[in-house]
Design a protein around this motif. Structure first.
Motif, PDB file in Angstrom:
ATOM      1  N   LEU A 115       0.835  -1.208   0.000  1.00 46.60           N
ATOM      2  CA  LEU A 115       0.000   0.000   0.000  1.00 46.60           C
ATOM      3  C   LEU A 115       0.868   1.256   0.000  1.00 46.60           C
ATOM      4  O   LEU A 115       0.620   2.202  -0.739  1.00 46.60           O
ATOM      5  N   CYS A 147       2.436   1.720  -3.554  1.00 45.41           N
ATOM      6  CA  CYS A 147       1.570   1.780  -4.745  1.00 45.41           C
ATOM      7  C   CYS A 147       1.749   3.121  -5.438  1.00 45.41           C
ATOM      8  O   CYS A 147       1.536   4.171  -4.843  1.00 45.41           O
ATOM      9  N   ILE A 148       2.121   3.091  -6.720  1.00 40.72           N
ATOM     10  CA  ILE A 148       2.447   4.353  -7.394  1.00 40.72           C
ATOM     11  C   ILE A 148       1.208   5.108  -7.850  1.00 40.72           C
ATOM     12  O   ILE A 148       1.281   6.269  -8.196  1.00 40.72           O
ATOM     13  N   SER A 149       0.049   4.452  -7.886  1.00 41.20           N
ATOM     14  CA  SER A 149      -1.135   5.128  -8.433  1.00 41.20           C
ATOM     15  C   SER A 149      -2.231   5.334  -7.398  1.00 41.20           C
ATOM     16  O   SER A 149      -3.298   5.841  -7.724  1.00 41.20           O
ATOM     17  N   GLY A 150      -1.994   4.902  -6.159  1.00 44.18           N
ATOM     18  CA  GLY A 150      -3.023   5.070  -5.124  1.00 44.18           C
ATOM     19  C   GLY A 150      -4.141   4.045  -5.240  1.00 44.18           C
ATOM     20  O   GLY A 150      -5.209   4.220  -4.655  1.00 44.18           O
ATOM     21  N   LYS A 184      -7.965   2.375 -10.698  1.00 46.97           N
ATOM     22  CA  LYS A 184      -6.746   3.173 -10.523  1.00 46.97           C
ATOM     23  C   LYS A 184      -5.471   2.383 -10.805  1.00 46.97           C
ATOM     24  O   LYS A 184      -4.410   2.969 -11.011  1.00 46.97           O
ATOM     25  N   GLY A 218      -1.112  -1.447 -13.281  1.00 51.24           N
ATOM     26  CA  GLY A 218      -0.468  -2.716 -13.604  1.00 51.24           C
ATOM     27  C   GLY A 218       1.044  -2.677 -13.583  1.00 51.24           C
ATOM     28  O   GLY A 218       1.700  -3.481 -14.237  1.00 51.24           O
ATOM     29  N   CYS A 219       1.624  -1.760 -12.812  1.00 52.77           N
ATOM     30  CA  CYS A 219       3.091  -1.678 -12.764  1.00 52.77           C
ATOM     31  C   CYS A 219       3.684  -2.813 -11.930  1.00 52.77           C
ATOM     32  O   CYS A 219       4.856  -3.134 -12.043  1.00 52.77           O
ATOM     33  N   LEU A 220       2.856  -3.396 -11.053  1.00 55.17           N
ATOM     34  CA  LEU A 220       3.240  -4.519 -10.197  1.00 55.17           C
ATOM     35  C   LEU A 220       4.314  -4.167  -9.165  1.00 55.17           C
ATOM     36  O   LEU A 220       5.058  -5.051  -8.714  1.00 55.17           O
ATOM     37  N   THR A 221       4.398  -2.913  -8.782  1.00 56.36           N
ATOM     38  CA  THR A 221       5.306  -2.546  -7.698  1.00 56.36           C
ATOM     39  C   THR A 221       4.905  -3.277  -6.408  1.00 56.36           C
ATOM     40  O   THR A 221       5.757  -3.633  -5.593  1.00 56.36           O
ATOM     41  N   GLY A 265      -4.063  -7.754 -16.327  1.00 54.12           N
ATOM     42  CA  GLY A 265      -2.936  -6.825 -16.328  1.00 54.12           C
ATOM     43  C   GLY A 265      -2.794  -6.092 -15.012  1.00 54.12           C
ATOM     44  O   GLY A 265      -1.713  -5.646 -14.664  1.00 54.12           O
TER      45      GLY A 265
END
Ligand SMILES: Cc1cc2nc3c(=O)[nH]c(=O)nc-3n(C[C@H](O)[C@H](O)[C@H](O)COP(=O)(O)OP(=O)(O)OC[C@H]3O[C@@H](n4cnc5c(N)ncnc54)[C@H](O)[C@@H]3O)c2cc1C
Lengths: 353, 147
Positions: free
Chosen positions: B67, B70-73, B88, B91-94, B110
């Motif tokens: 949490l 998470c780059i996009s919130g 939101k 799909g960067c999967l960080t 994705g």
């Protein structure tokens, strides 16, 4: 587009001054001078100025009419507006930002060419084996790559390349990288290396001034040296740490490292830590995994393809878990909780950390 | 807060939790319709070797790395549970990059995918625990976890 919900700052009792530049910091008087001339006093100040795109001087750059960076939302929107299905796009830089930009433009533009001085795509994160898989995938998806080759001179809508070729384009994107934005700190007489050096509490050398995020240079747990660890997870933990300490609490962040997770046209790539001694390597046509260790602990990894559960590797680096306590062979091929043994597992799955 | 806990001594390795999870999150009313001939995408996974088996799903950590990272919130809390806002997620999967348990998974669309304790689906409480034949998976409050 907002990360936080709209009422976040109001709920937290935070006053945000949008579209307002902090021009200067006066550390003796503990004041920040704003672009309007107004000044704000502070007891504790945190510099979170992020980074700015880096652009070396290319000869003839000023003759290029349509030229963009790809850093802010405004950049992306301006670029989108400039591109039509006929547009030929040239992107300088085959790192994360350049390639992400290329992916986004593939269906919007007529053609997308990406060049980079480095011989491999994502040279800062991947070795030749790993980037070969990525490059094949990008080309299969319609990108033109020119690697080990860069622009020597621009002439309007022509780029003269190092290898003698010329590339005709309509829109240019410069994606060579970002640099920490350190002007305020330097102006206040603070120390600046590549970024603003901070300790584990996010304190700068200036009394009452803290810093967090992309503008800083901080301890990288995977090598024990200071580095610019400019990704969101580190920025987020650093910001929280600074905030707690500024409010009189006690917090440290000493588990930062370089790490990246990204995907292009469905192919995922992850990398973390420092590439020391290669202890495991698995390379096929479509997948690559390399693990690196030194002094008995995992220090880094890169994975292209199946990235499932890679966080288990990241945790081993973060916690400096002695590899001799683990069933290394079981861990190498596929990360899981099996190599940790029953006692650790019972803690992980039966308790809460 | 109630969480999913796993006791590997009682796990039979039957994988029923995976089927129940995939069904609960499919939105279908009929299990055969939901799962037959389709790729199974459970948010709980049975791991192990010939002799040991156990199920792994999100721990709903008190201080979740996913949490915070998470780059996009998209990752957020709902009544204590760590949930993904799919509108939101980029799909960067960080989250997969940082989860120490391997409990956040790349999803079929994705976006990332994880256990949300069945609070958002018709089941209402974790289907994995409800259907575990040997009580190797339970959904309960544990005092030491809250301490
Ligand atoms: C194209 C792109 C893709 C990325 N993708 C990823 C990714 O996939 N995963 C990941 O983890 N990270 C990614 N990053 C990096 C991530 O965005 C940063 O690590 C993160 O935003 C850092 O947060 P920050 O608060 O330190 O800085 P920023 O988010 O850059 O915020 C700094 C803010 O300070 C403001 N500012 C600067 N100077 C002043 C001043 N003097 N006065 C007032 N305001 C000022 C700026 O306007 C800006 O709003 C990406 C970055 C880019 C550019």
């Amino acid at each position: 587009m907002s990360w936080r919900g709209e009422d976040f700052y109001a709920r937290m009792g935070v006053r945000v001054l949008h579209a307002m530049e902090a021009e200067r910091v006066d550390p003796e008087a503990r004041r920040v001078i704003l672009s309007t001339g107004e000044t704000l006093g502070y007891d504790a100040l945190c510099l979170c100025t992020g980074s700015h795109p880096f652009s070396p001087r290319f000869e003839g750059m000023e003759t290029v009419e349509q030229r963009f960076f790809f850093t802010t939302l405004a950049d992306a929107l301006a670029l989108e507006a400039a591109v039509t299905p006929e547009t030929r796009v040239l992107i300088v830089g085959a790192g994360f930002i350049g390639l992400k930009c290329a992916e986004g433009l593939r269906d919007r533009a007529g053609s997308v060419t990406v060049c980079d001085l480095a011989a491999h795509a994502m040279n800062a994160n991947l070795d030749g084996d790993a980037s070969a898989i990525l490059e094949r995938h990008l080309e299969k998806n319609g990108l033109r790559l020119m690697l080990g080759n860069t622009v020597t001179r621009f002439e309007g809508d022509k780029a003269h390349m190092q290898n003698g070729e010329t590339v005709d384009f309509d829109v240019l994107v410069i994606a060579i990288g970002v640099r920490p934005e350190t002007t305020l700190c330097a102006g206040a007489g603070g120390k600046v290396n590549r970024g603003i050096p901070v300790n584990e509490r996010m304190e700068t050398a200036l009394p009452g001034i803290w810093a967090a995020g992309d503008c800083t240079e901080s301890l990288d747990v995977s090598c024990g040296e200071a580095g610019v660890l400019a990704v969101l997870p580190n920025a987020s933990f650093q910001g929280r740490t600074a905030g707690k300490n500024m409010a009189g609490g006690e917090a440290v962040f000493d588990t930062g490292m370089k790490m990246n997770s990204i995907g292009f046209f469905g192919l995922h790539i992850m990398s973390a830590g420092t590439y020391t001694d290669l202890i495991y390597s698995e390379v096929t046509e479509t997948d690559c995994k390399k693990l690196f260790a030194r002094d008995g602990v995992l220090t880094g990894y890169m994975i292209v393809g199946d990235v499932s559960r890679a966080g288990i590797y990241t945790a081993l680096i973060r916690n400096k878990t002695p590899l001799e306590e683990l069933d290394l062979e079981a861990l190498e091929h596929e990360p899981s909780l099996l190599p940790f043994g029953k006692v650790s597992r019972a803690k992980m799955l039966g308790g809460v950390v | 807060m109630k969480r999913v806990y796993v006791n590997e001594d009682w796990c039979l390795g039957c994988h029923l939790c995976e089927y129940n999870c995939a069904f609960a999150n499919s939105g279908e009313k009929d299990m055969a319709l939901a799962l037959k001939g389709k790729p199974l995408n459970p948010r709980i996974r049975v791991e192990g070797d010939g002799s040991i088996t156990y199920a792994v799903s999100c721990r709903h950590c008190k201080d979740p790395l996913c949490l915070r990272s998470c780059i996009s919130g998209a990752l957020h809390r709902e009544n204590g549970a760590v949930c993904i806002d799919h509108s939101k997620c980029v799909g960067c999967l960080t989250c997969v990059l940082v989860c120490p348990y391997g409990a956040v998974l790349p999803g079929p669309d994705g976006a990332a995918m994880k256990c949300e304790l069945c609070l958002q689906n018709a089941c209402g409480e974790p289907a994995c625990a409800a259907g575990c034949p040997n009580r190797a998976i339970v959904y309960e409050e544990r005092e030491e976890a809250e301490a």
